[in-house]
Design a protein around this motif. Sequence first.
Motif, PDB file in Angstrom:
ATOM      1  N   UNK A 121      29.501 -19.587  -7.328  1.00 11.92           N
ATOM      2  CA  UNK A 121      29.939 -18.919  -8.552  1.00 11.92           C
ATOM      3  C   UNK A 121      31.159 -18.045  -8.284  1.00 11.92           C
ATOM      4  N   UNK A 124      34.153 -20.143  -8.237  1.00 11.73           N
ATOM      5  CA  UNK A 124      34.607 -20.530  -9.573  1.00 11.73           C
ATOM      6  C   UNK A 124      35.345 -19.386 -10.256  1.00 11.73           C
ATOM      7  N   UNK A 138      36.926 -17.610 -21.586  1.00 11.12           N
ATOM      8  CA  UNK A 138      35.519 -17.910 -21.836  1.00 11.12           C
ATOM      9  C   UNK A 138      34.840 -18.343 -20.542  1.00 11.12           C
ATOM     10  N   UNK A 139      35.504 -19.215 -19.820  1.00 11.75           N
ATOM     11  CA  UNK A 139      34.952 -19.715 -18.563  1.00 11.75           C
ATOM     12  C   UNK A 139      34.723 -18.571 -17.586  1.00 11.75           C
ATOM     13  N   UNK A 142      31.808 -16.264 -18.553  1.00 13.73           N
ATOM     14  CA  UNK A 142      30.488 -16.852 -18.343  1.00 13.73           C
ATOM     15  C   UNK A 142      30.131 -16.919 -16.865  1.00 13.73           C
ATOM     16  N   UNK A 143      31.062 -17.392 -16.063  1.00 10.86           N
ATOM     17  CA  UNK A 143      30.751 -17.513 -14.634  1.00 10.86           C
ATOM     18  C   UNK A 143      30.507 -16.124 -14.034  1.00 10.86           C
ATOM     19  N   UNK A 145      29.307 -13.506 -15.598  1.00  7.31           N
ATOM     20  CA  UNK A 145      27.989 -13.031 -16.023  1.00  7.31           C
ATOM     21  C   UNK A 145      26.895 -13.673 -15.177  1.00  7.31           C
ATOM     22  N   UNK A 146      27.035 -14.990 -14.940  1.00  6.33           N
ATOM     23  CA  UNK A 146      26.043 -15.681 -14.130  1.00  6.33           C
ATOM     24  C   UNK A 146      26.023 -15.117 -12.720  1.00  6.33           C
ATOM     25  N   UNK A 148      26.893 -12.107 -11.698  1.00  8.62           N
ATOM     26  CA  UNK A 148      26.249 -10.791 -11.670  1.00  8.62           C
ATOM     27  C   UNK A 148      24.732 -10.933 -11.779  1.00  8.62           C
TER      28      UNK A 148
END
Lengths: 178, 178
Positions: A121, A124, A138-139, A142-143, A145-146, A148
């Motif tokens: 992650x 990314x 956006x990408x 999201x990445x 947040x994942x 964290x």
Amino acid sequence: MSEIPASEQAQLDAARDEFVAQWGAMGSSWGINRTMAQIHALLMITPRPLSTDEVMEELKISRGNAHMNLRDLVGWGLVRSVIRKGERKEFFEAERDVWKMFCTIVRERKRREIEPAIAVLKGCVDRVEGLESPEAKAFSEQTQALCEFMETADAVLSRVARSDESVVLPWALKYLAK
Amino acid sequence: MSEIPASEQAQLDAARDEFVAQWGAMGSSWGINRTMAQIHALLMITPRPLSTDEVMEELKISRGNAHMNLRDLVGWGLVRSVIRKGERKEFFEAERDVWKMFCTIVRERKRREIEPAIAVLKGCVDRVEGLESPEAKAFSEQTQALCEFMETADAVLSRVARSDESVVLPWALKYLAK
DNA sequence: CGGAACTTTCAGTAAGTATTGAAAGCTCTG
DNA sequence: CAGAGCTTTCAATACTTACTGAAAGTTCCG
């Protein structure tokens, strides 16, 4: 010498087989190979160490299969090998304390799955640093947040699985369960 | 009109593909089918709903495959279908809030895996009730310990996943993480 | 009703995983 | 140092699971 009627023995054997089969099926749905889960089940409910041959016999599996899966279980730390003095054969015995088992599994999955996932992650997130398009934003969000989330999970699980706490753990969790 | 150089687009696309691929691989090791995980990944990082055809196109998979896995994702509650007025096609959109995702997954796995496991274990415990041999005792103790463990886990997860708490959860867990 | 637009199903097949069994490797012991 | 006793490896194969693509089903519209 106490009496143990054949019918009782049969009843126990049936229950043991059922348990082994079901534990194997459960393993499958959690991404663990069926045989490995079955061996684990068998060792958990057998109050003495078993040899590879006994495992083969009980589960009707080949030597190679038994061997490999026993090795994997030892690798996971769920089973330890026991060498009896004067015997050349190796015997295997499962950890039976469920809380220790739990901690071991948490620690291993953390190491094998969560930590690599965090690395991926992060990779990314880095790859799109500085890009300005809305899609990139956006990408990236999201990445991140994942990422964290995984880091928090990692930290929580580290605490939970800290081996010297495995005595407090049941207590703490039972409290949490209200 | 703002400039989005082709190279930036390519960089983003590469990162997206990487993410989808890796999320798919992670899914596999957690007992989730690769394609399902990939679709989930794709929807998470796409800031608008996608149609079945778009999913097929992006991931190079067949209609049947896309369809079935989208349905499964909806069944898990991780994806919802969106119908735009005036359009007959169905579109799909993923939940993007990681904490909600987490709660959903916990709730589903609890229901699909932990609860049935408890039932099985109880069954095993019952089957040997009253048997007196030491082997039976060992079996009964172990299955009972596992059963209690699962029940505790079940209770803890119920609390954790209680949907109305998903706002407090990140906070609570971050605290726990020390 | 006829048929366009879309969804669903499923038999057949492909891809992925696990298992076998036999051969090769150790290691101890006489 | 020969060979018994046990472990390890791995190519071939069996088994399981996922995927495809085409056909059948549904819904809506003129």
